[in-house]
Design a protein around this motif. Structure first.
Motif, PDB file in Angstrom:
ATOM      1  N   ALA A   1      12.308  -3.006   2.013  1.00  0.00           N
ATOM      2  CA  ALA A   1      11.782  -3.494   0.729  1.00  0.00           C
ATOM      3  C   ALA A   1      12.156  -2.552  -0.413  1.00  0.00           C
ATOM      4  O   ALA A   1      12.549  -2.999  -1.500  1.00  0.00           O
ATOM      5  CB  ALA A   1      10.265  -3.658   0.817  1.00  0.00           C
ATOM      6  N   LEU A   2      12.042  -1.241  -0.174  1.00  0.00           N
ATOM      7  CA  LEU A   2      12.367  -0.260  -1.212  1.00  0.00           C
ATOM      8  C   LEU A   2      13.838  -0.345  -1.607  1.00  0.00           C
ATOM      9  O   LEU A   2      14.171  -0.387  -2.805  1.00  0.00           O
ATOM     10  CB  LEU A   2      12.042   1.150  -0.714  1.00  0.00           C
TER      11      LEU A   2
ATOM     12  N   THR B   1       9.038   7.657  -5.914  1.00  0.00           N
ATOM     13  CA  THR B   1      10.140   6.692  -5.991  1.00  0.00           C
ATOM     14  C   THR B   1      10.320   6.097  -7.383  1.00  0.00           C
ATOM     15  O   THR B   1      11.380   5.546  -7.690  1.00  0.00           O
ATOM     16  CB  THR B   1       9.902   5.533  -5.012  1.00  0.00           C
ATOM     17  N   GLY B   2       9.273   6.158  -8.197  1.00  0.00           N
ATOM     18  CA  GLY B   2       9.319   5.472  -9.481  1.00  0.00           C
ATOM     19  C   GLY B   2       9.046   3.984  -9.352  1.00  0.00           C
ATOM     20  O   GLY B   2       9.161   3.237 -10.326  1.00  0.00           O
ATOM     21  N   ARG B   3       8.664   3.542  -8.137  1.00  0.00           N
ATOM     22  CA  ARG B   3       8.412   2.119  -7.879  1.00  0.00           C
ATOM     23  C   ARG B   3       7.047   1.959  -7.197  1.00  0.00           C
ATOM     24  O   ARG B   3       6.970   1.721  -5.984  1.00  0.00           O
ATOM     25  CB  ARG B   3       9.517   1.533  -6.991  1.00  0.00           C
TER      26      ARG B   3
ATOM     27  N   ALA C   1       0.833  -1.200   0.000  1.00  0.00           N
ATOM     28  CA  ALA C   1       0.000   0.000   0.000  1.00  0.00           C
ATOM     29  C   ALA C   1       0.870   1.254   0.000  1.00  0.00           C
ATOM     30  O   ALA C   1       0.597   2.218  -0.736  1.00  0.00           O
ATOM     31  CB  ALA C   1      -0.927  -0.011   1.217  1.00  0.00           C
ATOM     32  N   LEU C   2       1.939   1.257   0.799  1.00  0.00           N
ATOM     33  CA  LEU C   2       2.842   2.404   0.843  1.00  0.00           C
ATOM     34  C   LEU C   2       3.567   2.589  -0.484  1.00  0.00           C
ATOM     35  O   LEU C   2       3.800   3.724  -0.923  1.00  0.00           O
ATOM     36  CB  LEU C   2       3.868   2.218   1.964  1.00  0.00           C
TER      37      LEU C   2
ATOM     38  N   THR D   1      15.883  -2.833  -1.204  1.00  0.00           N
ATOM     39  CA  THR D   1      16.125  -4.131  -1.852  1.00  0.00           C
ATOM     40  C   THR D   1      15.637  -4.096  -3.294  1.00  0.00           C
ATOM     41  O   THR D   1      16.317  -4.578  -4.213  1.00  0.00           O
ATOM     42  CB  THR D   1      15.423  -5.250  -1.076  1.00  0.00           C
ATOM     43  N   ASP D   2      14.474  -3.526  -3.512  1.00  0.00           N
ATOM     44  CA  ASP D   2      13.902  -3.439  -4.861  1.00  0.00           C
ATOM     45  C   ASP D   2      14.776  -2.585  -5.774  1.00  0.00           C
ATOM     46  O   ASP D   2      15.040  -2.955  -6.926  1.00  0.00           O
ATOM     47  CB  ASP D   2      12.495  -2.853  -4.772  1.00  0.00           C
ATOM     48  N   LEU D   3      15.254  -1.448  -5.259  1.00  0.00           N
ATOM     49  CA  LEU D   3      16.087  -0.555  -6.067  1.00  0.00           C
ATOM     50  C   LEU D   3      17.415  -1.201  -6.457  1.00  0.00           C
ATOM     51  O   LEU D   3      17.972  -0.904  -7.511  1.00  0.00           O
ATOM     52  CB  LEU D   3      16.355   0.743  -5.298  1.00  0.00           C
ATOM     53  N   ALA D   4      17.923  -2.085  -5.584  1.00  0.00           N
ATOM     54  CA  ALA D   4      19.211  -2.743  -5.863  1.00  0.00           C
ATOM     55  C   ALA D   4      19.129  -3.716  -7.036  1.00  0.00           C
ATOM     56  O   ALA D   4      20.135  -4.003  -7.692  1.00  0.00           O
ATOM     57  CB  ALA D   4      19.702  -3.476  -4.620  1.00  0.00           C
ATOM     58  N   LYS D   5      17.941  -4.244  -7.292  1.00  0.00           N
ATOM     59  CA  LYS D   5      17.709  -5.177  -8.411  1.00  0.00           C
ATOM     60  C   LYS D   5      18.679  -6.365  -8.399  1.00  0.00           C
ATOM     61  O   LYS D   5      19.244  -6.744  -9.434  1.00  0.00           O
ATOM     62  CB  LYS D   5      17.786  -4.444  -9.754  1.00  0.00           C
ATOM     63  N   ALA D   6      18.866  -6.961  -7.248  1.00  0.00           N
ATOM     64  CA  ALA D   6      19.756  -8.126  -7.141  1.00  0.00           C
ATOM     65  C   ALA D   6      19.152  -9.332  -7.853  1.00  0.00           C
ATOM     66  O   ALA D   6      17.947  -9.579  -7.784  1.00  0.00           O
ATOM     67  CB  ALA D   6      20.006  -8.459  -5.677  1.00  0.00           C
ATOM     68  N   GLN D   7      20.018 -10.074  -8.530  1.00  0.00           N
ATOM     69  CA  GLN D   7      19.624 -11.261  -9.273  1.00  0.00           C
ATOM     70  C   GLN D   7      20.291 -12.496  -8.655  1.00  0.00           C
ATOM     71  O   GLN D   7      21.253 -12.377  -7.886  1.00  0.00           O
ATOM     72  CB  GLN D   7      20.017 -11.112 -10.741  1.00  0.00           C
ATOM     73  N   PRO D   8      19.800 -13.697  -8.997  1.00  0.00           N
ATOM     74  CA  PRO D   8      20.310 -14.904  -8.353  1.00  0.00           C
ATOM     75  C   PRO D   8      21.817 -15.107  -8.449  1.00  0.00           C
ATOM     76  O   PRO D   8      22.410 -15.721  -7.563  1.00  0.00           O
ATOM     77  CB  PRO D   8      19.551 -16.025  -9.078  1.00  0.00           C
ATOM     78  N   GLY D   9      22.454 -14.604  -9.492  1.00  0.00           N
ATOM     79  CA  GLY D   9      23.901 -14.781  -9.618  1.00  0.00           C
ATOM     80  C   GLY D   9      24.720 -13.645  -9.043  1.00  0.00           C
ATOM     81  O   GLY D   9      25.949 -13.655  -9.132  1.00  0.00           O
TER      82      GLY D   9
END
Length: 245
Positions: free
Chosen positions: A101-102, A50-52, A41-42, A104-112
């Motif tokens: 969460a924000l 934020t663009g997110r 919700a936030l 973490t989302d901005l970092a865009k980490a991928q499995p590798g």
């Protein structure tokens, strides 16, 4: 000699304890789900800024999976899933879940990916990131917090997180470059060593500003050619980054 009556009473106590643990786990799962709904919700409310407006599904799954109650002091467990910072001692806090969460989302980490975190704190942000990335390297300057976080992460099975005691301003050179860097304390400026240790194409999320004042959460992106761009995301208030610089 253990009588049948005593044996039966012991068995009943064990069953009751097991039942309480199951009920507690269920309660925490419900609280986590409520927390993630508040985060969503936030995100919608702040999306224009934020663009997110919606976070990656993998991020939200991580937030709904990591047991935040394991990362707060026992006396704070009743507010473990409240959407606000929680004090963890030594003048430090575990960040508001929405901000975790924000970032973490901005970092865009991928499995590798290989991720650096500056400011382990309780270990919660590292645990969330560990759900998304291959390796997480986390540095904590407050020795008791670093030791506690290292034990806690190990006990909870986060084997892809390494914690080191030290000054995170200088990064972790031997494991650089990093695909993403998260800084969980406010710096007066963007540390040059962290820029150098960010891989081309990588992202750094860091609060920048004076201690105990409103700071700006910044997204730093290093282009493939090595040039750097910065963008303000959201006003925030973090504890200050300490150490020599």
């Amino acid at each position: 000699m253990i009588t049948p009556k005593v044996r039966a009473m012991a068995a009943a106590l064990l069953l009751a304890a097991a039942g309480a643990q199951v009920a507690g786990a269920a309660d925490f799962a419900v609280e986590r789900r409520r927390m993630t709904q508040e985060i969503e919700a936030l995100a919608r409310q702040t999306g224009a800024e934020t663009g997110r407006p919606a976070f990656d599904a993998r991020v939200m799954t991580a937030m709904d999976t990591v047991p935040r109650h394991e990362f707060v002091p026992a006396e704070q467990i009743d507010v473990a899933y409240a959407n606000r910072p929680v004090p963890i001692g030594h003048g430090q806090t575990i960040s508001q879940p929405y901000i975790v969460a924000l970032m973490t989302d901005l970092a865009k980490a991928q499995p590798g990916h290989k991720v650096l975190e500056v400011g382990t704190g309780s270990g919660y942000q590292a645990a969330v990131m560990a759900q998304l990335a291959r390796e997480v390297y986390s540095i904590e300057i407050v020795e008791p917090l670093g030791q506690q976080a290292k034990r806690r992460l190990g006990q909870l099975g986060y084997g892809n997180v390494q914690v080191r005691l030290g000054d995170g301003y200088h990064g972790w050179e031997e494991h650089a470059p990093f695909d993403a860097i998260l800084v969980t304390a406010a710096a007066s400026h963007i540390p040059p060593p962290l820029i150098r240790q960010l891989k081309p194409g990588g992202r750094m999320v860091i609060p920048v500003g004076a201690a105990f004042m409103v700071q700006q959460l910044m997204l730093i992106e290093k282009k493939p050619d090595g040039t750097v761009s910065t963008r303000q995301i959201l006003p925030v208030a973090f504890v200050p980054l300490t150490g020599g610089r």
